[in-house]
Design a protein around this motif. Sequence first.
Motif, PDB file in Angstrom:
ATOM      1  N   ILE A 150      14.607  -0.027   6.001  1.00 38.14           N
ATOM      2  CA  ILE A 150      14.333  -0.864   7.171  1.00 38.14           C
ATOM      3  C   ILE A 150      13.788  -2.211   6.716  1.00 38.14           C
ATOM      4  N   ASN A 151      12.914  -2.185   5.715  1.00 40.98           N
ATOM      5  CA  ASN A 151      12.318  -3.429   5.226  1.00 40.98           C
ATOM      6  C   ASN A 151      13.384  -4.387   4.700  1.00 40.98           C
ATOM      7  N   ASN A 152      14.403  -3.843   4.039  1.00 39.30           N
ATOM      8  CA  ASN A 152      15.494  -4.687   3.537  1.00 39.30           C
ATOM      9  C   ASN A 152      16.238  -5.370   4.687  1.00 39.30           C
ATOM     10  N   GLU A 153      16.340  -4.671   5.818  1.00 42.58           N
ATOM     11  CA  GLU A 153      17.078  -5.206   6.952  1.00 42.58           C
ATOM     12  C   GLU A 153      16.335  -6.357   7.648  1.00 42.58           C
ATOM     13  N   ILE A 154      15.003  -6.407   7.515  1.00 42.77           N
ATOM     14  CA  ILE A 154      14.234  -7.429   8.246  1.00 42.77           C
ATOM     15  C   ILE A 154      13.796  -8.589   7.349  1.00 42.77           C
ATOM     16  N   ALA A 189       4.258  -1.526   5.867  1.00 42.21           N
ATOM     17  CA  ALA A 189       3.605  -1.615   7.176  1.00 42.21           C
ATOM     18  C   ALA A 189       3.832  -2.999   7.743  1.00 42.21           C
ATOM     19  N   LEU A 190       4.014  -3.102   9.056  1.00 41.06           N
ATOM     20  CA  LEU A 190       4.135  -4.407   9.691  1.00 41.06           C
ATOM     21  C   LEU A 190       2.798  -5.136   9.606  1.00 41.06           C
ATOM     22  N   ASP A 191       2.894  -6.439   9.315  1.00 38.90           N
ATOM     23  CA  ASP A 191       1.711  -7.279   9.143  1.00 38.90           C
ATOM     24  C   ASP A 191       1.578  -8.172  10.375  1.00 38.90           C
ATOM     25  N   HIS A 192       0.648  -7.808  11.248  1.00 37.57           N
ATOM     26  CA  HIS A 192       0.446  -8.564  12.485  1.00 37.57           C
ATOM     27  C   HIS A 192      -1.043  -8.521  12.816  1.00 37.57           C
TER      28      HIS A 192
END
Length: 665
Positions: free
Chosen positions: A130-134, A161-164
């Motif tokens: 998933i990380n590669n896709e974003i 992990a998403l960084d927000h």
Amino acid sequence: MSHHRQLAAIMFTDVEGYTAVMQHSEQQALELKNRHRDVLQQEHEEYHGRIVQYYGDGSLSIFQSAVEAVECALKMQLMFAEPPRVPVRIGLHMGDVVFDEEQLFGDGVNLASRIESLGVAGSVLISDKINNEIRNHPDIKSYSVGTYQFKNVEQEVEVFALDHDKLVKPSPYTLKGKTEEKKTKTRKKIHKRAPVKSIAVLPLINMSNDPEQQYFGDGVAEEIINSLSSLKDLKVAGRTSSFRFRRQNIDLREIGEKLGVSTVLEGSVRKQGDRLRITVQLIKVNDGFHLWSERYDGKLDDIFAIQDEIAKAITAKMKVMLSERSRGKIEKAHTQNTDAYKLYLKGRFYVNRRGTSILTGIKFLEQAIALDPDFALAHTAYADACMMAGLYGLLPPRKVMSRARESAERALTLNPELSEAYCALGSYYCYIWNLPEAEKNFLKSLELNPNYAHVHLRYGLSYLAWMKGDFAKAQEHGEMAIKLEPLSALCYGIHAQILHAAGKFSEALLACKTGLELDANSYLCHLYTGYSYLFLKQYKEAITVFEGLMEVSNKHSFTHGGLIMALSQKGDYERAQKELGDLKERAKKEYVVCTVIGIAASWLQDNLNEAFHFLNKGLEEHEPLMVSIKYEHWIPAALREDPRYQKLLERMEYSHKLLAQGSHI
């Protein structure tokens, strides 16, 4: 049945701590679940996601776009952070899935589940794929939280992990979930081979729009288990252990290893009005090969025929020989009244939840019996529920014990081969101190179904340990129950009771800790953790356990009594006396187990007159806990040495003779 493969972004969500909230407040738990689903449905519609299924406090969904899946997860967590806050874990992975019109499975699903298991409420975890896709979307930021070796996954997986600013951001390499130690070298794991003719039946997934219909899927699966358990040529995993694998994102090899089975029956049920669709598949755990699958469409009236067909299909595929007697057990229709059957399933569903839910279950079972007085299984379940309500002090024993006996006897008149009914009668005769009848009924129950874990526990504790003092044999039956139900916290809790009665307090404590690893909310395991600490003379630890349990159990009398004992042993007589006073005041307004008050009073100086007063009341009420006073260690020396103690035992042993002459309780 048609299947097709596709590449999809897979999302799992789970409400953290939902079970604990449910134990504390069903209303609060329902509000959390409803808000979780409302947000989920709203955002999946916006980001073109498809919710495949709900499972209690979680969900499984898929997206055609990894970017939209991540954007949806981020938006949902931001909404969950707003009051009323919902603590949700979210895990995402991109992979190949196998899909039919109602089921989703495959390695991609399993890995997404593993990633979600690492989650921290308020965060979004994603796989390296998933990380590669974003990466080409600068507005979506992520960071690595480490590389993990997931159970039954060959390669290590890097998790991000998403960084927000408004998300919870876990620290790298601190996450715990369905992982194992990283492989330093290739080594073959040796497992004990499961019998070829062995099966675990999982709860059927509720595919109906109404989440409250879960009772139906659980009930149908449980009925299939009961039918198969009567076959001596087939090993069937126990209900409690099998039902721990409730979600669809299951690892078949893990089930096989933990339950010692070679096959698994899984599936789903959709019930809309009186229309019914049941989909099932029988799968080999070692390679995931489908031995058999089928879909049944029909009306609710067809449910009995469908259950029979499923059971017979399993025996055919697994080459289990059916005698005429065994075939009769499978095919026997217990009721033709579908409304009574639904009420019976609801009753069993609530009784299995234990605690005060037993009282809800009793009401549904009473309604089922009213609709069909000749429904043997409803009588059996009602007898068992009444017995538990009396045992745990939920209702006065005099009010429910006679009902339990009458329903068990009625069930056996209708069907003399119901192991559960004999078990209920065995318990009844224990609690009125009739040793010969108790043993006869327990042994008959074991003869009919030696794989019924519950009868091993009751025979082991109530009869062998508490009545006979045969602790070695009692322990054997406790261990057999755990072998049959290896993932049941209740089995470990009752085994701890047997060990405690035998004076093996350290072993009892270990059994409780194992049970709490399986279910952190197990009342019985917490209770006997406290009792074990008490008799190991670790009074501070015992008081801490009992004080914590007082709050979550709404001051249950068993907990309150344990706290009084611990305080008195620690030397805090003033507080112990105050707690005893509170317990006696409660007894004036509500039913409180008199035996507990009597035992607790006996631990305080100059209270023996009061102790015998309440113990005699406990005998008059035929309280099940009175059975324990001959051998249990919570009877202090001062009480045992008093001449009134021996007279009390003599009264108990004589009481069943009076009852046998016609004065049933």
